[in-house]
Design a protein around this motif. Structure first.
Motif, short mmCIF file in Angstrom:
data_model
loop_
_atom_site.label_atom_id
_atom_site.label_comp_id
_atom_site.label_asym_id
_atom_site.label_seq_id
_atom_site.Cartn_x
_atom_site.Cartn_y
_atom_site.Cartn_z
N ALA A 102 13.66 1.47 39.77
CA ALA A 102 12.45 1.33 40.60
C ALA A 102 12.73 1.74 42.04
CB ALA A 102 11.94 -0.10 40.54
N LEU A 103 13.87 1.32 42.58
CA LEU A 103 14.20 1.67 43.95
C LEU A 103 14.38 3.18 44.10
CD1 LEU A 103 16.64 -1.22 44.95
CD2 LEU A 103 14.17 -1.06 45.32
N SER A 104 14.91 3.82 43.08
CA SER A 104 15.03 5.29 43.12
C SER A 104 13.65 5.94 43.14
CB SER A 104 15.82 5.78 41.90
OG SER A 104 17.15 5.31 41.93
N GLN A 105 12.71 5.39 42.37
CA GLN A 105 11.36 5.93 42.38
C GLN A 105 10.69 5.72 43.74
OE1 GLN A 105 8.89 5.18 38.81
NE2 GLN A 105 10.72 4.21 37.94
N LEU A 106 10.95 4.58 44.37
CA LEU A 106 10.40 4.35 45.69
C LEU A 106 11.00 5.29 46.73
CD1 LEU A 106 10.19 0.46 45.66
CD2 LEU A 106 8.27 2.05 45.72
#
Length: 394
Positions: A102-106
């Motif tokens: 998720a943090l990579s997507q953000l």
């Protein structure tokens, strides 16, 4: 007219977050509190210290999400805030992997926003624990996240901040030693937040318009820059500043003169809130049957489907000529309305009102579900590039 029950036709976005959380609350910033000893019967106690640890874990998790969007001028550390903790309350390995994704997507969202000329210079996230329920070795924790992001003055005319409140349900499971793992995070708002990485699921709403021939809205492009479409603020007699002021006043603290439809099944409060804002600026009631989309009215006791329903609002607004479709979302101005169809199934899911427009031509929207103030249309488009958009000039 009949007393209105929440319409089954109304349809809002149900956002299921793909993000979870990273690791643990404990030793680095918190005392290493005991989660409570296991009883002979297998139940686990949750004392005040453990509840505080639950809250601190959630705070670290959502702070990680928000901080990923901030342009600090530094390279983001490989380890998140939450992963620097260890203790008796920790995140499950499965959710840790999901959070890293998720943090990579953000990070990707941050890059898309930068390409559109939007950056955040700082942010603040806090989490309040609302309720804790324990059954056996399972705990369910309700929390409220409050986040504020400060716009970096890329163009110089951005609003100072954007902010939102979001509600989440956390699930924990205790092992035989009484140590807790966070095993799930679910967003309980019917809406969108800037730090959510979400997939959308919907139940198709039947078309039950009384004449089975509601007007169709034209989709709006999301390309930047947009062709000029200046708004004549004196042509209609509406007070667009009053609309924006109402939205600014009640985006977080709801007006008690109206019902709150958040959390009621597949419903939400987004269109109800926009209708209230339009009413504050001069939109007049059109009384009649609640299910007739040619009618529009709302107060504390009764609301037409068009006052609270996403699709019904569009049908009323277009058929009454109170709005006209705009070719591009970046043509929106103060008091105009933006709607979204997240999965392009032809039925709209979310309604927002414009509360600011920068001199560079970027509109900023305010909405309920999730309660959000002055979020740029650029941020909406960057977060949901595959959605269908419908922009209305009011």
């Amino acid at each position: 007219m009949r007393t209105r029950k929440l319409s089954r036709k109304r349809r809002r976005a149900t956002i299921v977050t793909a993000a979870a959380a990273s690791v643990v609350a404990g030793a680095a910033l918190l005392p290493n509190w005991s989660a409570g000893a296991a009883s002979v019967a297998g139940d686990v106690t949750v004392d005040p210290s453990t509840r505080a640890t639950f809250q601190q874990l959630a705070d670290a998790v959502f702070t990680d999400r928000t901080d990923t969007l901030v342009d600090s001028g530094k390279t983001r550390q490989n380890t998140s805030l939450a992963s620097r903790f260890s203790g008796d309350v920790r995140l499950s390995s499965a959710l840790s992997r999901e959070e890293n994704s998720a943090l990579s997507q953000l990070q990707g969202r941050k890059s898309r926003l930068a390409s559109l000329g939007e950056k955040y210079s700082s942010a603040n996230t806090s989490v309040a624990l609302d309720r804790t329920r324990v059954k056996g070795r399972h705990a369910t924790v309700d929390v409220t996240e409050t986040t504020t992001l400060t716009y970096q003055k890329v163009q110089g005319n951005e609003p100072k901040t954007t902010g939102f409140q979001a509600h989440h349900k956390l699930t924990f499971k205790a092992d035989r030693n009484g140590d807790w793992q966070l095993t799930g995070i679910r967003d309980t708002d019917d809406g969108v937040a800037v730090n959510q990485v979400a997939t959308t699921t919907f139940v198709a709403a039947p078309n039950t318009a009384d004449d089975n021939n509601p007007p169709a809205a034209a989709r709006s492009a999301t390309t930047w820059p947009a062709p000029a479409k200046p708004k004549n603020f004196s042509a209609t007699g509406y007070d667009y500043k009053a609309m924006a002021a109402y939205a600014a006043k009640y985006w977080k603290n709801y007006n008690p003169a109206y019902p709150d439809f958040n959390g009621q099944g597949a419903g939400g409060d987004c269109t109800n809130f926009v209708s209230q804002s339009l009413k504050a600026g001069g939109w007049k009631h059109v009384p009649g049957y609640t299910y007739d989309f040619h009618k529009w009215f709302g107060n504390s006791d009764i609301q037409s489907d068009s006052f609270v329903g996403v699709n019904e609002f569009s049908w009323f607004a277009l058929s009454s000529k109170r709005v006209a479709s705009l070719a591009n979302v970046y043509q929106l101005d103060v008091g105009d309305v933006l709607q979204m169809d997240f999965n392009k199934d032809g039925s709209k899911d979310h309604t927002m009102i414009v509360t600011y427009r920068s001199p560079q031509g970027v509109p900023y929207v305010t909405y309920h579900s999730t309660n959000t103030y002055n979020r740029s249309v650029a941020s909406i488009v960057a977060s949901y590039p595959n959605a269908a958009y419908y922009a209305y000039r009011t």
